[in-house]
Motif scaffolding. Structure first.
Motif, PDB file in Angstrom:
ATOM      1  N   HIS A  80      -1.751   0.504   5.450  1.00 17.21           N
ATOM      2  CA  HIS A  80      -0.500   1.254   5.396  1.00 17.21           C
ATOM      3  C   HIS A  80       0.046   1.411   6.811  1.00 17.21           C
ATOM      4  O   HIS A  80      -0.704   1.510   7.768  1.00 17.21           O
ATOM      5  N   LEU A  81       1.369   1.433   6.936  1.00 18.51           N
ATOM      6  CA  LEU A  81       1.994   1.477   8.259  1.00 18.51           C
ATOM      7  C   LEU A  81       1.665   2.751   9.035  1.00 18.51           C
ATOM      8  O   LEU A  81       1.414   2.714  10.232  1.00 18.51           O
ATOM      9  N   GLN A  82       1.698   3.907   8.354  1.00 19.39           N
ATOM     10  CA  GLN A  82       1.534   5.176   9.072  1.00 19.39           C
ATOM     11  C   GLN A  82       0.298   5.976   8.673  1.00 19.39           C
ATOM     12  O   GLN A  82      -0.248   6.692   9.491  1.00 19.39           O
ATOM     13  N   ASN A  83      -0.093   5.893   7.416  1.00 18.18           N
ATOM     14  CA  ASN A  83      -1.019   6.898   6.889  1.00 18.18           C
ATOM     15  C   ASN A  83      -2.485   6.476   6.803  1.00 18.18           C
ATOM     16  O   ASN A  83      -3.300   7.164   6.216  1.00 18.18           O
ATOM     17  N   ILE A 118       0.222   8.151   0.206  1.00 15.31           N
ATOM     18  CA  ILE A 118       1.381   9.041   0.185  1.00 15.31           C
ATOM     19  C   ILE A 118       1.434  10.008   1.355  1.00 15.31           C
ATOM     20  O   ILE A 118       2.458  10.623   1.606  1.00 15.31           O
ATOM     21  N   ALA A 119       0.330  10.157   2.053  1.00 14.02           N
ATOM     22  CA  ALA A 119       0.265  11.067   3.196  1.00 14.02           C
ATOM     23  C   ALA A 119      -0.926  10.627   4.035  1.00 14.02           C
ATOM     24  O   ALA A 119      -1.754   9.840   3.562  1.00 14.02           O
ATOM     25  N   PRO A 120      -1.034  11.105   5.283  1.00 11.90           N
ATOM     26  CA  PRO A 120      -2.160  10.644   6.096  1.00 11.90           C
ATOM     27  C   PRO A 120      -3.502  10.850   5.393  1.00 11.90           C
ATOM     28  O   PRO A 120      -3.854  11.968   5.025  1.00 11.90           O
ATOM     29  N   THR A 151       9.438   4.863  -0.263  1.00 11.66           N
ATOM     30  CA  THR A 151       8.459   4.750   0.817  1.00 11.66           C
ATOM     31  C   THR A 151       8.860   3.559   1.699  1.00 11.66           C
ATOM     32  O   THR A 151       9.529   2.639   1.226  1.00 11.66           O
ATOM     33  N   ASP A 186       7.901   8.960   5.047  1.00 10.19           N
ATOM     34  CA  ASP A 186       6.534   8.565   5.437  1.00 10.19           C
ATOM     35  C   ASP A 186       5.484   9.494   4.842  1.00 10.19           C
ATOM     36  O   ASP A 186       4.485   9.051   4.308  1.00 10.19           O
ATOM     37  N   HIS A 187       5.718  10.787   5.008  1.00 12.63           N
ATOM     38  CA  HIS A 187       4.706  11.767   4.613  1.00 12.63           C
ATOM     39  C   HIS A 187       5.304  12.638   3.510  1.00 12.63           C
ATOM     40  O   HIS A 187       6.182  13.446   3.746  1.00 12.63           O
ATOM     41  N   PHE A 188       4.791  12.421   2.300  1.00 14.02           N
ATOM     42  CA  PHE A 188       5.411  13.037   1.129  1.00 14.02           C
ATOM     43  C   PHE A 188       5.265  14.547   1.034  1.00 14.02           C
ATOM     44  O   PHE A 188       5.990  15.197   0.309  1.00 14.02           O
ATOM     45  N   GLU A 221       7.456   0.924   2.610  1.00 12.18           N
ATOM     46  CA  GLU A 221       7.057  -0.399   2.088  1.00 12.18           C
ATOM     47  C   GLU A 221       8.069  -0.973   1.106  1.00 12.18           C
ATOM     48  O   GLU A 221       8.137  -2.173   0.934  1.00 12.18           O
ATOM     49  N   PRO A 229       0.809  -1.236   0.000  1.00  9.41           N
ATOM     50  CA  PRO A 229       0.000   0.000   0.000  1.00  9.41           C
ATOM     51  C   PRO A 229       0.834   1.274   0.000  1.00  9.41           C
ATOM     52  O   PRO A 229       0.464   2.263   0.611  1.00  9.41           O
ATOM     53  N   TYR A 230       1.951   1.267  -0.711  1.00  2.98           N
ATOM     54  CA  TYR A 230       2.833   2.441  -0.709  1.00  2.98           C
ATOM     55  C   TYR A 230       2.182   3.649  -1.357  1.00  2.98           C
ATOM     56  O   TYR A 230       2.683   4.769  -1.228  1.00  2.98           O
TER      57      TYR A 230
END
Lengths: 147, 90
Positions: free
Chosen positions: A93-96, A60-62, B55, B73-75, B57, A56-57
């Motif tokens: 996704h790990l963070q977002n 790209i952002a939360p 990223t 993590d946050h683009f 992943e 799930p890369y």
């Protein structure tokens, strides 16, 4: 008009209350690209394959996913679509996670969409603009925000 | 100095990373070219690169590459890019 708003064809923006899962969300964003004449239906397979293969890369952002496949025969024209999901969905996704905005992206090659992406990045860097996208109840309101 | 931004297909995530990395490099006054690449071409493209941006992943699949791998993590968070790139380059 901006490069960004121009890249959203007619019928490329939709708001939905909920989706079944990640696959469903990506497919719907892909169908909006099909409906607006940017890609053939085969492109949706390529969008799903990207996530199956690489994970799930694309989140790209939360809360924001950029679903896309490979440039190729199934791409008619470079463009974007947007699916707003009112009930946020897990993309694993790990963070977002969880995701509420799913952008569909089609590009004819590796260069033609750079200016569109620059404007999209500019837009999404502004948390207030992202928040206002989520409060829209009509796709026309979203179109106005993107202008 | 060469930096490669890598994503699965080389048109979405990597292009966003490239654009924001270029912005940050200008802020840091570092001269570098940033290229976007997909997973298939990343290894070949990075033979003369110092840094690979990607990223979290995709880090595992890029292991063994001949450059420092930095996961973002946050683009759209230029701060994150700024601190990670400064740490690697300054």
């Amino acid at each position: 008009m901006s490069v960004l708003s121009d890249s959203f064809g007619i019928a490329s923006i939709a708001i939905t209350e909920s989706v079944a899962d990640r696959t469903n969300a990506i497919s719907l964003a892909g169908e909006l690209l099909v409906a607006s004449g940017k890609v053939t239906p085969e492109y949706i397979d390529s969008m799903l394959e990207a996530v199956e293969k690489f994970g799930p890369y694309i989140v790209i952002a939360p809360g924001i996913a950029l679903a896309h496949g490979k440039p190729g025969d199934s791409v008619i024209k470079t463009g974007l679509s947007l699916l707003v999901i009112q009930q946020a969905i897990e993309f694993q996704h790990l963070q977002n996670d969880p995701v509420q905005l799913v952008f569909g992206l089609a590009a004819t090659d590796h260069e033609s969409h750079i200016s569109v992406m620059a404007e999209l990045a500019e837009f999404l860097s502004d948390p207030d603009k992202v928040k206002s996208l989520l409060t829209c109840s009509e796709s026309e309101q979203i179109r106005d925000l993107l202008r | 100095m060469k930096i490669i931004a890598v994503c699965g297909m080389g048109i979405g995530t990597s292009v966003l990373l490239k654009l924001n990395a270029e912005k940050v490099l200008r802020m840091l006054d570092i001269e570098a070219t940033v290229e976007a690449a997909d997973m298939a071409t990343a290894r070949a493209a990075s033979f003369d690169a110092q840094i690979v941006l990607t990223t979290p992943e995709l880090v595992e699949s890029l292991k063994g590459i001949n450059a420092e791998i930095i996961a973002i993590d946050h683009f759209f968070d230029l701060e994150e890019l700024n601190s990670k790139l400064s740490k690697a380059l300054l």
